[in-house]
Design an enzyme around this catalytic site. Structure first.
Site, PDB file in Angstrom:
ATOM      1  N   LYS A 170      47.251  55.695  -6.683  1.00 20.40           N
ATOM      2  CA  LYS A 170      46.761  55.142  -7.943  1.00 20.40           C
ATOM      3  C   LYS A 170      45.847  56.155  -8.624  1.00 20.40           C
ATOM      4  O   LYS A 170      44.699  56.346  -8.237  1.00 20.40           O
ATOM      5  CB  LYS A 170      45.975  53.846  -7.697  1.00 20.40           C
ATOM      6  CG  LYS A 170      45.559  53.173  -8.981  1.00 20.40           C
ATOM      7  CD  LYS A 170      44.082  52.800  -8.938  1.00 20.40           C
ATOM      8  CE  LYS A 170      43.553  52.408 -10.287  1.00 20.40           C
ATOM      9  NZ  LYS A 170      43.458  53.509 -11.249  1.00 20.40           N
ATOM     10  N   GLY A 223      35.484  59.401  -6.754  1.00 20.07           N
ATOM     11  CA  GLY A 223      35.066  58.781  -8.012  1.00 20.07           C
ATOM     12  C   GLY A 223      33.585  58.478  -7.965  1.00 20.07           C
ATOM     13  O   GLY A 223      32.830  59.152  -7.269  1.00 20.07           O
ATOM     14  N   VAL A 227      31.896  52.547  -7.624  1.00 15.54           N
ATOM     15  CA  VAL A 227      33.232  52.121  -7.186  1.00 15.54           C
ATOM     16  C   VAL A 227      33.422  52.455  -5.702  1.00 15.54           C
ATOM     17  O   VAL A 227      33.995  51.671  -4.945  1.00 15.54           O
ATOM     18  CB  VAL A 227      34.341  52.742  -8.064  1.00 15.54           C
ATOM     19  CG1 VAL A 227      35.718  52.327  -7.574  1.00 15.54           C
ATOM     20  CG2 VAL A 227      34.158  52.326  -9.517  1.00 15.54           C
ATOM     21  N   GLU A 245      34.578  60.410  -1.648  1.00 17.00           N
ATOM     22  CA  GLU A 245      33.899  61.558  -2.250  1.00 17.00           C
ATOM     23  C   GLU A 245      33.314  61.083  -3.573  1.00 17.00           C
ATOM     24  O   GLU A 245      34.054  60.639  -4.447  1.00 17.00           O
ATOM     25  CB  GLU A 245      34.884  62.707  -2.499  1.00 17.00           C
ATOM     26  CG  GLU A 245      35.342  63.407  -1.232  1.00 17.00           C
ATOM     27  CD  GLU A 245      34.220  64.081  -0.451  1.00 17.00           C
ATOM     28  OE1 GLU A 245      33.134  64.326  -1.022  1.00 17.00           O
ATOM     29  OE2 GLU A 245      34.426  64.330   0.742  1.00 17.00           O
ATOM     30  N   CYS A 279      32.028  66.994  -9.783  1.00 21.14           N
ATOM     31  CA  CYS A 279      30.992  66.476  -8.879  1.00 21.14           C
ATOM     32  C   CYS A 279      30.219  67.627  -8.252  1.00 21.14           C
ATOM     33  O   CYS A 279      29.151  67.427  -7.701  1.00 21.14           O
ATOM     34  CB  CYS A 279      31.598  65.562  -7.825  1.00 21.14           C
ATOM     35  SG  CYS A 279      32.866  66.359  -6.863  1.00 21.14           S
ATOM     36  N   GLN A 326      32.644  58.371 -21.663  1.00 23.16           N
ATOM     37  CA  GLN A 326      31.882  59.440 -21.021  1.00 23.16           C
ATOM     38  C   GLN A 326      30.964  60.124 -22.043  1.00 23.16           C
ATOM     39  O   GLN A 326      29.822  60.461 -21.726  1.00 23.16           O
ATOM     40  CB  GLN A 326      32.814  60.464 -20.357  1.00 23.16           C
ATOM     41  CG  GLN A 326      32.089  61.547 -19.589  1.00 23.16           C
ATOM     42  CD  GLN A 326      31.201  61.013 -18.453  1.00 23.16           C
ATOM     43  OE1 GLN A 326      31.666  60.277 -17.596  1.00 23.16           O
ATOM     44  NE2 GLN A 326      29.923  61.367 -18.467  1.00 23.16           N
ATOM     45  N   GLU A 378      23.491  61.248 -11.629  1.00 20.09           N
ATOM     46  CA  GLU A 378      24.590  62.122 -12.057  1.00 20.09           C
ATOM     47  C   GLU A 378      25.015  61.756 -13.479  1.00 20.09           C
ATOM     48  O   GLU A 378      25.258  60.593 -13.788  1.00 20.09           O
ATOM     49  CB  GLU A 378      25.782  61.965 -11.114  1.00 20.09           C
ATOM     50  CG  GLU A 378      26.920  62.906 -11.475  1.00 20.09           C
ATOM     51  CD  GLU A 378      28.095  62.824 -10.503  1.00 20.09           C
ATOM     52  OE1 GLU A 378      28.549  61.705 -10.242  1.00 20.09           O
ATOM     53  OE2 GLU A 378      28.539  63.884 -10.025  1.00 20.09           O
TER      54      GLU A 378
HETATM   55  C1  UN1 Z   1      35.473  72.281  -7.510  1.00 18.66           C
HETATM   56  O1  UN1 Z   1      34.313  72.366  -7.877  1.00 18.66           O
HETATM   57  O2  UN1 Z   1      36.205  73.267  -7.418  1.00 18.66           O
HETATM   58  O3  UN1 Z   1      35.448  65.559  -8.350  1.00 18.66           O
HETATM   59  C2  UN1 Z   1      36.095  71.013  -7.107  1.00 18.66           C
HETATM   60  C3  UN1 Z   1      35.050  66.708  -8.211  1.00 18.66           C
HETATM   61  C4  UN1 Z   1      35.248  67.353  -6.882  1.00 18.66           C
HETATM   62  C5  UN1 Z   1      36.064  68.578  -6.957  1.00 18.66           C
HETATM   63  C6  UN1 Z   1      35.300  69.794  -7.355  1.00 18.66           C
HETATM   64  N1  UN1 Z   1      35.828  66.411  -5.954  1.00 18.66           N
HETATM   65  O4  UN1 Z   1      34.534  67.287  -9.133  1.00 18.66           O
END
Ligand code: UN1
Length: 476
Positions: A170, A223, A227, A245, A279, A326, A378
């Protein structure tokens, strides 16, 4: 309408949604099916039924399928990169890099199919031996965000399939296009029906159906923290294996002895490329007194020179923000930082493009302290703030003073400080003289504290999540 892929068949639905270009919201990229509860359940059932044969398939067979995906992504690279940039808004250069990265990830896990690990260990008892092997889990639910529409799905789908699992995928509602192309490519490899299923649609429908299904043995999610926490709570009821993550508030420390130009380049890259929507973005720039003035001056100059524009325009450095919501969040945080005493050194304004799009000039705040909301939460946009500190010790303490722990970086020419920081930084990934964002595809990815939960993604460490260990004792 671009249909769902369930049990090897393309399925249209009664409801579809438009996919629009954030560089030009007048442009509709396509119409994508939205799955309901019944379709999601059908996808899970197809994955369940196809699991035994797929789990028993030869490494050679799985190698060939994953390798074909890598070849096809490489072959169609410019077309896919342009779709990626049109639907997500990152620049074409970044779109190309991401497409190449996706191909490399499939190639890496194709190779891993041929390197199954195991141990044969003598028992502590006479005439007994112990065999440790890895087995697939079953149906894996994959839920991905909008900021890497191709790479993140690839680094979950490729290992899931490599280790013998079947998949219900998904993607984020905002970016069904790349997900659909990936499904088209996987389908084209001749993968057995039901092994890979695509269910585009809403989290509240598709995601919730996946989470309440007993047959989904494991869920991997990237995400938001909010969530992620729902995914965890719903999964614990079923004792489901989990990999989350989530966010980051990643520090980039700049010490007095840093190479100034390199430090500025890494800060700009880490904070603002991919429109800051990573992230791993460097959102807290922690700078010691001796270099502070020179660093701010150069950084401000560089930020002012960044060209914000259409993702496909070769002159663009920073593409649009991915969506209206966003953009609203980014603007809110700019206001919050201002209200709490941050000094907006440059950017922060909405930019008028040639077309209707969500263009925001990257915002740089100085005079912030680590307790302000801008340094705790964040943002997920092109917004960074500078925190001035006395010395290395204060820089290290400030960098670790956060709920998150994904990535951290230090700019220094001192081996002593670099080595100490690598050891003492409470993050899953540490960068020395490199931007915090932009990771390799063949080594583990993940963090600590509120950033991540469960085993690492990527590289050989991915086996930890996508397979389970069996210890068998044998007396001949
Ligand atoms: C990166 O910085 O190369 O959602 C990858 C994100 C991370 C991936 C970053 N899971 O931004």
């Amino acid at each position: 309408m671009k249909p769902l892929l369930i049990d090897g068949a393309w399925i249209t639905t009664s409801h579809a949604e438009e996919n629009r270009n954030p560089s030009n919201t007048d442009e509709v990229i396509g119409l994508y099916a939205h799955a309901g509860r019944a379709e999601t359940q059908a996808a899970i059932e197809a994955a369940r039924l196809s699991f035994p044969a797929w789990a028993a398939s030869t490494p050679q067979f799985r190698f060939e399928i994953l390798n074909k995906v890598a070849d096809e992504l490489t072959l169609r690279k410019s077309e896919i990169a342009s779709l990626l940039s049109r639907e997500e808004g990152k620049t074409l250069r970044e779109g190309l890099q991401e497409t190449e990265r996706a191909a490399n990830i499939f190639r890496f896990f194709a190779g891993e199919c041929l390197r199954p690990a195991g141990d044969l260990i003598p028992s502590v008892r006479p005439d007994v031996s112990v065999e440790v092997t890895r087995e697939p889990l079953g149906v894996v639910g994959i839920v991905t965000p909008w900021n890497f529409p191709l790479a993140i799905p690839s680094w979950k789908i490729a290992p899931a399939l490599c280790y013998g699992n079947t998949v219900v995928f998904k993607p984020a509602e905002l970016v069904p296009g790349c997900a659909w192309v990936l499904a088209e490519i996987l389908h084209g490899t001749g993968i057995p029906k039901g092994v890979f299923n695509l269910v585009t649609g809403k989290g509240s429908v598709v995601g919730n159906t996946m989470l309440s299904a007993r047959d989904v043995e494991a869920v991997t999610f990237t995400g938001s923290q909010a969530v992620g926490s729902l995914v965890a709570q719903a999964s614990i009821k079923h004792m489901r294996k989990l990999q989350l993550e989530m966010g980051g508030k990643n520090p980039l420390v700049v010490l007095d002895d840093a190479d100034l130009d390199l430090a500025v380049d890494c800060a700009v890259d880490g904070a603002f490329y991919s429109t800051g929507q990573r992230c791993t973005a460097s959102s807290r720039l922690i700078v010691t007194e001796g270099i502070y003035g020179r660093f701010i001056e150069k950084l401000t100059e560089k930020c002012r020179a960044l060209t914000v524009g259409d993702a496909l325009d070769p002159a663009t450095d920073i593409g649009p923000v991915a969506s209206a919501s966003q953009l609203a969040t980014d603007i809110d945080y700019i206001e919050i930082a201002r209200a709490q005493g941050g000094n907006l050194r440059c950017g922060g304004d909405i930019v008028k493009g040639r077309n209707h799009g969500y263009f925001l000039q990257p915002a740089l705040f100085t005079d912030t302290d680590n307790n302000m909301r801008i340094n705790r939460e964040e943002v997920f946009g092109p917004v960074a703030s500078v925190i001035r500190v006395r010395d290395y010790e204060e820089a290290l303490a400030t960098s670790n003073d956060t709920d998150f722990g994904l990535c951290s970086g230090i700019m220094t020419t001192s081996l002593k400080h670099a080595a100490h920081f690598r050891r003492e930084s409470r993050a899953g990934m540490v960068m020395v003289n490199l931007p915090t964002a932009g990771v390799d595809y063949h080594v583990p990815f993940g963090g600590r504290k509120a950033s991540s939960y469960g085993p690492r993604e990527q590289g050989r460490y991915a086996a930890e999540f996508f397979s389970t260990v069996k210890t068998s004792y044998i007396r001949p």
